[in-house]
Design a protein around this motif. Structure first.
Motif, mmCIF file in Angstrom:
data_model
loop_
_atom_site.group_PDB
_atom_site.id
_atom_site.type_symbol
_atom_site.label_atom_id
_atom_site.label_comp_id
_atom_site.label_asym_id
_atom_site.label_seq_id
_atom_site.Cartn_x
_atom_site.Cartn_y
_atom_site.Cartn_z
ATOM 1 N N PRO A 160 -88.455 1.297 26.347
ATOM 2 C CA PRO A 160 -88.211 1.147 24.908
ATOM 3 C C PRO A 160 -89.387 0.518 24.159
ATOM 4 N N VAL A 161 -89.452 0.846 22.865
ATOM 5 C CA VAL A 161 -90.468 0.294 21.986
ATOM 6 C C VAL A 161 -89.771 -0.317 20.782
ATOM 7 N N ASN A 162 -90.474 -1.219 20.113
ATOM 8 C CA ASN A 162 -89.941 -1.817 18.889
ATOM 9 C C ASN A 162 -90.346 -0.954 17.710
ATOM 10 N N SER A 163 -89.369 -0.290 17.113
ATOM 11 C CA SER A 163 -89.612 0.590 15.986
ATOM 12 C C SER A 163 -89.516 -0.185 14.681
ATOM 13 N N ARG A 164 -90.445 0.101 13.758
ATOM 14 C CA ARG A 164 -90.395 -0.553 12.447
ATOM 15 C C ARG A 164 -89.086 -0.270 11.730
ATOM 16 N N ARG A 165 -88.543 0.915 11.938
ATOM 17 C CA ARG A 165 -87.383 1.343 11.145
ATOM 18 C C ARG A 165 -86.070 1.293 11.901
ATOM 19 N N LEU A 166 -86.127 1.356 13.262
ATOM 20 C CA LEU A 166 -84.898 1.577 14.014
ATOM 21 C C LEU A 166 -84.530 0.470 14.995
ATOM 22 N N GLY A 167 -85.419 -0.483 15.248
ATOM 23 C CA GLY A 167 -85.109 -1.542 16.200
ATOM 24 C C GLY A 167 -85.642 -1.208 17.584
ATOM 25 N N VAL A 168 -84.954 -1.676 18.634
ATOM 26 C CA VAL A 168 -85.366 -1.391 20.017
ATOM 27 C C VAL A 168 -85.014 0.064 20.321
ATOM 28 N N SER A 169 -86.037 0.886 20.381
ATOM 29 C CA SER A 169 -85.837 2.336 20.447
ATOM 30 C C SER A 169 -86.277 2.898 21.791
ATOM 31 N N LEU A 170 -85.384 3.650 22.414
ATOM 32 C CA LEU A 170 -85.707 4.392 23.629
ATOM 33 C C LEU A 170 -86.067 5.805 23.201
ATOM 34 N N GLY A 171 -87.306 6.206 23.454
ATOM 35 C CA GLY A 171 -87.787 7.480 22.948
ATOM 36 C C GLY A 171 -87.434 8.657 23.829
ATOM 37 N N MET A 172 -87.190 9.798 23.201
ATOM 38 C CA MET A 172 -86.887 11.043 23.895
ATOM 39 C C MET A 172 -87.896 12.098 23.458
ATOM 40 N N ASN A 173 -88.624 12.661 24.438
ATOM 41 C CA ASN A 173 -89.619 13.686 24.172
ATOM 42 C C ASN A 173 -89.147 15.010 24.765
ATOM 43 N N LEU A 174 -88.764 15.940 23.913
ATOM 44 C CA LEU A 174 -88.257 17.236 24.382
ATOM 45 C C LEU A 174 -89.351 18.293 24.493
ATOM 46 N N MET A 175 -90.566 17.912 24.156
ATOM 47 C CA MET A 175 -91.694 18.821 24.297
ATOM 48 C C MET A 175 -92.427 18.519 25.616
ATOM 49 N N PRO A 176 -93.391 19.345 26.013
ATOM 50 C CA PRO A 176 -94.119 19.076 27.260
ATOM 51 C C PRO A 176 -94.753 17.685 27.254
ATOM 52 N N VAL A 177 -94.885 17.087 28.433
ATOM 53 C CA VAL A 177 -95.499 15.761 28.524
ATOM 54 C C VAL A 177 -97.020 15.849 28.467
ATOM 55 N N ASN A 178 -97.555 17.047 28.496
ATOM 56 C CA ASN A 178 -99.009 17.219 28.485
ATOM 57 C C ASN A 178 -99.484 18.171 27.389
ATOM 58 N N ARG A 179 -98.649 18.309 26.339
ATOM 59 C CA ARG A 179 -98.997 19.249 25.283
ATOM 60 C C ARG A 179 -98.135 18.996 24.051
ATOM 61 N N LYS A 180 -98.714 19.112 22.881
ATOM 62 C CA LYS A 180 -97.948 19.008 21.637
ATOM 63 C C LYS A 180 -97.519 20.395 21.174
ATOM 64 N N ILE A 181 -96.244 20.519 20.826
ATOM 65 C CA ILE A 181 -95.727 21.754 20.241
ATOM 66 C C ILE A 181 -94.958 21.378 18.978
#
Length: 259
Positions: free
Chosen positions: A13-34
């Motif tokens: 988790p990271v501390n988000s300015r807007r959302l608090g303690v945020s666990l991020g979810m990345n649905l795109m490739p881990v080695n490429r931006k789409i």
């Protein structure tokens, strides 16, 4: 400036300015931006700037297993997220089974951390897909981007890579009947010898008019905090953000400001 990709499906988790303690979810490739946008301020860089062009979108079951494993690990360490946030290396609603992933996330949230919220940070480019809208209506924080009320500004700032129509986007946002949060990134500077500034009177007036149509439950305004693909972009001063927020509040909107 230095930009980066998220190298995991579940990050933080990271501390988000807007959302608090945020666990991020990345649905795109881990080695490429789409992404269906190519925002000039994106911390993940421009499309094709970083990573492996052969990177694959993770399958639904892989995402579910990764989230379950992370939540189990956090609970074992007496940690709980305030929010599970879909963001990552591009537009999350581009995942071919976005609705199924949201269903799985709700199931795991209810099992491991029922107090946590589920948020989706989206650029509003897939609202013509009924299954995407259905999934967004299930989450706690349906956060959609609207960086200006002027099409020309959005084309320069967000660089959609599809035939973008602002009137259609606003109409689609209206169909949420208020069950939507609008997020707006304010930025100044220049790119390719072209001025970038979505804080002009024309931009703000048109943006406020769009908000009055959409009637969101909340508006989040913020400015750049991390590195961007262009050194020439500048943060908008917090006082200026507060002035913009005050105008929106005077029209009846609930606004949060992150400088």
């Amino acid at each position: 400036m230095s930009v980066f990709l998220f190298d995991e499906i579940v990050f933080g988790p990271v501390n988000s300015r807007r959302l608090g303690v945020s666990l991020g979810m990345n649905l795109m490739p881990v080695n490429r931006k789409i992404c269906s946008f190519d925002c000039i301020y994106c911390e993940c860089g421009l499309n094709g700037q970083l990573g492996d062009k052969n990177g694959q979108i993770p399958e639904r079951q892989v995402v579910k297993e990764a989230l379950g494993k992370k939540l189990t690990s956090m609970l074992n360490n007496n940690l709980k997220p305030d929010v599970i946030t879909f963001a990552g290396n591009g537009e999350p609603t581009l995942h071919p089974d976005f609705k199924g992933v949201i269903d799985d996330t709700i199931e795991l949230r209810n099992k491991y951390c029922p107090e946590a919220r589920i948020a989706v940070l989206s650029n509003a480019s897939r609202l013509h897909k009924p299954e995407v809208v259905e999934a967004l209506l299930k989450v706690d924080d349906n956060i959609q981007k609207l960086d200006s009320g002027l099409k020309d500004t959005i084309l320069k700032l967000d660089q959609p890579n599809y035939p973008f129509d602002l009137d259609t986007t606003i109409e689609q946002l209206c169909r949420f009947n208020g069950q939507v949060i609008i997020q707006t990134m304010f930025v100044e500077g220049e790119t390719n010898n072209e001025t970038i500034d979505n804080t002009t009177e024309a931009d703000i007036a048109a943006w406020l008019k769009a908000l009055d149509k959409i009637k969101p439950e909340k508006v989040m305004i913020y400015t750049i905090e991390r590195d961007t693909p262009y050194n020439s972009l500048k943060k908008v001063p917090i006082d200026k953000l507060k002035q913009i927020a005050q105008r929106a509040e005077e029209q009846g909107h609930k606004v949060s400001v992150s400088g």
